[in-house]
Write a protein that holds these residues in place. Structure first.
Motif: not given
Lengths: 218, 820
Positions: B101, B110-111, B113-118
């Motif tokens: 990514e 939103d992406r 945020k997702r990159q930080r979580e997963n």
């Protein structure tokens, strides 16, 4: 070297430091000191150098020595905000106090400092009228014989070697607008509608220089 | 040394008829040994794949819990996106379990945020986005399993402020993930050691270098008529350039400035009878337009593109048949980089044509060709890191988690640009972030950092951290206006500097984005215009640093100039010009300094042949005029070019040795520089980068009443009350390097000492003609100069209008800017 400007039946002088002098009445006029703008910025997270009030007061002191006025009129926004006076350093507060005790110091109220400044002496007024002249913070549409501040006028001149931008006086036969005097005050182009609308038939600008003013028609 | 690729890769390579290159295998070996690597390879060498290959191999085996494994940092957002696309292809084809990514300023919330979580396995990003990630509280967790950091185009980053910031981030990553390897990818450069240190980051690093197999074929093309004395645009060669474009498949025409790009583009289209698809590409054009041009290039839909340094970096397009450089090449390293854009196959030579715009540039082109043939590279070694960048970093790191100053000092010193940082400078930068660091202590209440009882540094509150994150970055633009065609849905064309827009009046024609446009009005931060327009168009010029002729290339020009035996490759006109110079005056020697003095139209002219680049000459001009003033020669003005400095005066300059004495760089310099617009501009950058003033303020878009203070005003106050403040020290350090080029001026005075050749002539010498034609371009000013300009303009206006006239001045008379 000052520029002589006949206005409202009086002889006035424009000083290159950005002040207006009315010799006959022994009045010195400055606008928009914005004292303690530095500490206001610091409060918002920008720790800019804290000497702005000192620099502004030193410049004012020089003018007081040169012209020995009886009355000083500060045309509003003298403090950057209502709490400004309480943030003055002890040294600067003492300097200001000496000034306000030595002359009649008139604090015209401005939009930044609608309340009278606390603990620094002087007299707070909404506007100040003397002879046929009216001293107020912000120009009123259609008023004549009016001397105001508020807009921090500056002008751009295209010279042989590019553009020069300076704070300036803006004037016609009915209105004089003073440049901001404070050390941290920026400016608004005199062509902007907010200023230009007060001078429907144009006027003259007087750009501040080191030794003299530079005048251009607008 | 292992000689083969693992299974899926060997098959994938073989399916394409490829064989792994030796340096790609060497990179795999280095990865296995856990070494940091700097890979230096010419463009087209499969460098990027070599950088990623070890990570792809490592990630080919599925992992239990996916964590961020490889971080890739590129100076260009677009490059990160392109590389992500190019990597996804082999990953999909080999069926590898790898998620790739990008993360840039454009990544939606939103992406992010997702990159930080997963986190993905591979994250492709820019220095600024990396700095932001490292400032977040979960950075230690996010980067804990990091195995590899790849830095692309290291040569373009090291020595810049962005490079300083990235170096600090690399040092931080080394703390958070001590096991992670660092891999640098670089084009061929002159200074290997500093780049190696940059990647080593306090540890060791191995150098893997790929030799250029086929040297480029570079030739020079002269205009069909006379070679111009002066001018830098090269428009006279447009028809010759057009012929070359017609004869080739795909051409990149490189130029030196955005204004030159606009002018040459127009000229080429004037001659483009067949309407070949020719496009324009420069850094001020709207980003969407630029991407369209790049996409068209990749598809092979273009025959030519006129470009500035905006195309120096970036992915390989392939299919470029030739590169034409119009105007001075400036340096061999840059020339090679540009030339490498053509024919991206290592085994075939790149083809390039140099098009000089004037006679001096003929010499420079010839010198550059011989420099490339001798494989001599140039360019300055990167200097020490900026204290303004350090200040920004110290606040961001405190926003992540508290630290001890001693630990942070050690960490920062691992970053190559800060290896020699003094504790004093570190402490001053930290104190500046904390409370401004002013001698007049005033801001206890609003400090941004606080120290706990253990001496740990904490960020004062969440608001300070948020503000810091909103102001990340080291690129400071001049105030810009968007350019847009007026009307609903009018197209965005790009950006121009505010000062250019202020000089336009309604109805004025200007040239931008390859179009002729009519200026209509400025509305807030947008310049509105319409297509069309008549009359001589204005062309936006852009401030900022222009690249100077490099020291090495200058030395080659000087050597060539002095030795008639080496003129045989030069065109006749230039040979005759030099021969005439030898006869009427003399040729500048490789060492020493030739100074010519001659009268002309009741003035005296002094021309010194320094060959130290425009910036150094400009500084010299300022200093010389001050000294001539003192000597009573009454200087009237000066002009600086890449090659010479010319000063004119009312009286004859007599004491030349005295004028060029080494003490020229003494107190005169400090005094003069402190007053110049150059120093104010430099201070503005320092103030923004260090966080003294903010570019973005939370809520500022809604509420415009935030307090901003003009940096010129801050500069005046700070200089008066605390001249040794850390930000002023940072400003001086920047100014010494960039705009003033004091190092080179110093070299020149050293060289000249005791070896000044003075030629007193009765008229202008052949070599001095170009500089006289350049008179009128000078624009460096101090407030005192500005006053005299205002006076002159006031008199002109009064003369033109009569002193009492109040009507707007006539067109083309000097006037108030912004009159419309």
């Amino acid at each position: 070297m000052t520029a002589v400007f006949h206005f409202g039946g009086e002889m006035l002088q424009l000083d290159p430091a950005g002040a207006l002098v009315w010799p006959a009445a022994r009045v010195l006029v400055v606008a928009d000191l914005h004292l303690e703008k530095g500490s206001a910025a610091a409060r918002g997270g920008q720790l800019v150098p804290p000497w702005d009030s000192r620099v502004t007061l030193e410049r004012l002191t020089l003018l007081l020595r040169r012209y020995a006025p009886r009355t000083v009129v500060a045309l509003g926004d003298s403090f950057h905000d209502d709490k400004g006076a309480s943030r003055l350093s002890p040294t600067d507060a003492a300097t200001l106090h000496r000034m306000t005790s030595a002359v009649d110091f008139i604090w015209v109220k401005g939009n930044h400092d609608p309340g009278p400044p606390q603990g620094v002496g002087g007299t707070a007024v909404a506007e100040w009228i003397s002879a046929r002249l009216c001293f107020r913070h912000q120009a009123a549409t259609g008023a004549t014989g009016e001397i105001s501040g508020h807009f921090h006028p500056k002008a751009r001149v295209v010279t042989r070697a590019g553009e020069v931008v300076r704070p300036c006086f803006m004037a016609d036969g009915r209105k004089i607008m003073l440049p901001a005097f404070g050390a941290y005050t920026g400016g608004l182009d005199v062509r902007a509608a907010a200023i230009a609308s007060h001078f429907p038939r144009g006027g003259r600008v007087f750009l501040l220089g080191a030794q003299r003013l530079f005048s251009f028609p607008v | 040394m292992p000689g083969t690729l693992p299974e899926p890769f060997a098959i994938w390579f073989a399916a394409r008829g490829w064989a792994a290159r030796p340096h790609q295998l060497a990179m795999l070996a280095a990865a296995e040994a856990g070494e940091n690597v700097l890979l230096i390879a010419p463009t087209g060498g499969g460098k990027t794949l070599a950088g990623f290959l070890p990570s792809l191999v490592a990630l080919a085996t599925p992992r239990e819990k996916p964590r961020l494994h490889t971080l890739y940092v590129s100076p260009l957002k677009a490059l990160a996106t392109d590389i992500a696309r190019n990597l996804t292809a082999p990953v999909t084809q080999m069926g590898l379990p790898i998620r790739i990514e990008t993360r840039t300023g454009d990544t939606p919330a939103d992406r992010r945020k997702r990159q930080r979580e997963n986190p993905p396995d591979m994250l492709l990003t820019t220095p600024e986005s990396l700095a932001l990630l490292l400032s977040l509280e979960d950075a230690p967790a996010m980067f804990a399993a990091l195995a590899c950091v790849i830095v692309d185009e290291v040569h373009a980053l090291a020595g810049t402020k962005r490079g300083d910031q990235l170096a600090l981030c690399l040092a931080r990553l080394a703390t958070l993930a001590p096991a992670a390897r660092r891999v640098g990818l670089s084009a061929t450069i002159a200074h290997r050691a500093p780049l190696l240190a940059y990647i080593a980051c306090g540890a060791a690093a191995r150098l893997i270098e790929v030799a250029e197999s086929a040297p480029p074929q570079i030739s020079m093309m002269l205009p069909e008529q006379k070679i111009a004395w002066s001018g830098r645009m090269g428009l006279a060669s447009a028809s010759a350039v057009m012929k070359r474009i017609r004869a080739a498949g795909m051409t990149i025409v490189f130029v030196n400035t955005r204004a030159q790009a606009e002018l040459l583009f127009q000229e080429l289209w004037r001659l483009n009878e067949e309407t070949l698809p020719i496009a324009l590409h420069h850094g001020s054009l709207d980003i969407a337009q630029r991407r369209r041009v790049e996409a068209a290039m990749a598809e092979g839909a273009l025959r030519a593109v006129v470009a500035t340094s905006s195309l120096d970096l970036g992915i390989d397009w392939g299919g470029v048949d030739q590169v034409i450089q119009v105007g001075a090449p400036k340096g061999t390293a840059r020339l090679l980089q540009r030339v490498g854009r053509a024919n991206h196959r290592m085994d075939e030579p790149s083809l390039a044509v140099l098009v000089p715009a004037n006679r001096f540039e003929v010499l420079e082109c010839e010198a550059a060709i011989s420099g490339v043939a001798a494989r001599e590279l140039d360019g300055d070694a990167p200097g020490p890191g900026g204290l303004d960048v350090l200040a920004q970093h110290l606040l961001l790191m405190a926003s992540c988690r508290p630290y001890l100053p001693d630990d942070m000092f050690d960490e920062v010193r691992r970053a190559a640009p800060y290896a020699a940082l003094s504790r004093q400078d570190f402490d001053d930068a930290l104190r500046f972030v904390e409370d401004g660091g002013y001698a007049l202590s005033h801001y206890e209440r609003w400090r941004k950092l606080f120290r706990d009882s253990q001496g740990m540094i904490h960020v004062a509150n969440a608001r300070v951290a948020r503000q810091a994150r909103m102001n990340i970055g080291t690129i400071v633009e001049m105030p810009l206006l968007k350019v847009r065609i007026a009307g609903r849905g009018g197209m965005a064309l790009g950006e121009v500097e505010e000062s250019f827009a202020n000089g336009l009046r309604e109805g004025d024609t200007f040239m931008f984005a390859g179009r002729l446009l009519v200026f209509l009005r400025i509305r807030e931060i947008t310049l509105e215009c319409a297509e069309g327009g008549t009359g001589t168009p204005a062309v936006p010029a852009y401030g900022g640093t222009r690249m100077s002729l490099t020291t090495n290339l200058a030395a080659r020009v000087r050597a060539m100039l002095h030795d008639p035996a080496r003129w045989k490759t030069l065109p006749d006109q230039v040979r005759e010009w030099l021969a005439m110079q030898a006869e009427r005056s003399e040729l500048p020697a490789p060492d020493g300094l030739l100074v010519e003095i001659f009268p002309r139209e009741q003035k005296w002219y002094l021309v010194a042949y320094g060959f130290e680049g425009r910036n150094a000459h400009q500084t010299l001009g300022m200093l010389l005029t001050r000294r001539m003033e003192r000597f009573g020669y009454a200087p009237l003005g000066f002009v600086a070019t890449e090659y010479v400095i010319g000063v004119w005066s009312a009286n004859e300059p007599l004491d030349i040795d005295g004028l060029f004495n080494h003490d020229l760089l003494g107190e005169d310099l400090e005094l003069w520089m402190a007053e110049t617009s150059m120093l104010r501009r430099t201070f503005r950058n320092v103030a923004v980068i260090s966080g003294l003033v903010e570019r973005h303020h939370p809520g500022a878009e809604k509420n415009r009443r935030q307090v901003t203070v003009n940096t010129d005003l801050i500069y005046n106050v700070l200089r008066k009350h605390q001249p040794d403040h850390v930000l002023l020290r940072a400003t001086w350090a920047d100014a010494r390097g960039g705009l003033t080029d004091l190092g080179r001026l110093n070299q020149m005075l050293d060289r000249a000492h005791g070896r000044i050749r003075v030629q007193r002539l009765d008229r202008v010498s052949p070599l001095a003609v170009p500089v006289l034609l350049d008179i009128g371009r000078e624009s460096v000013r101090t407030p005192a100069d500005e006053d005299s300009l205002l006076l002159e303009t006031e008199e002109l206006v009064a003369e033109a209008l009569g002193t009492v006239a109040m009507a707007p001045p006539k067109r083309r008379a000097p006037r108030l800017a912004g009159a419309r």
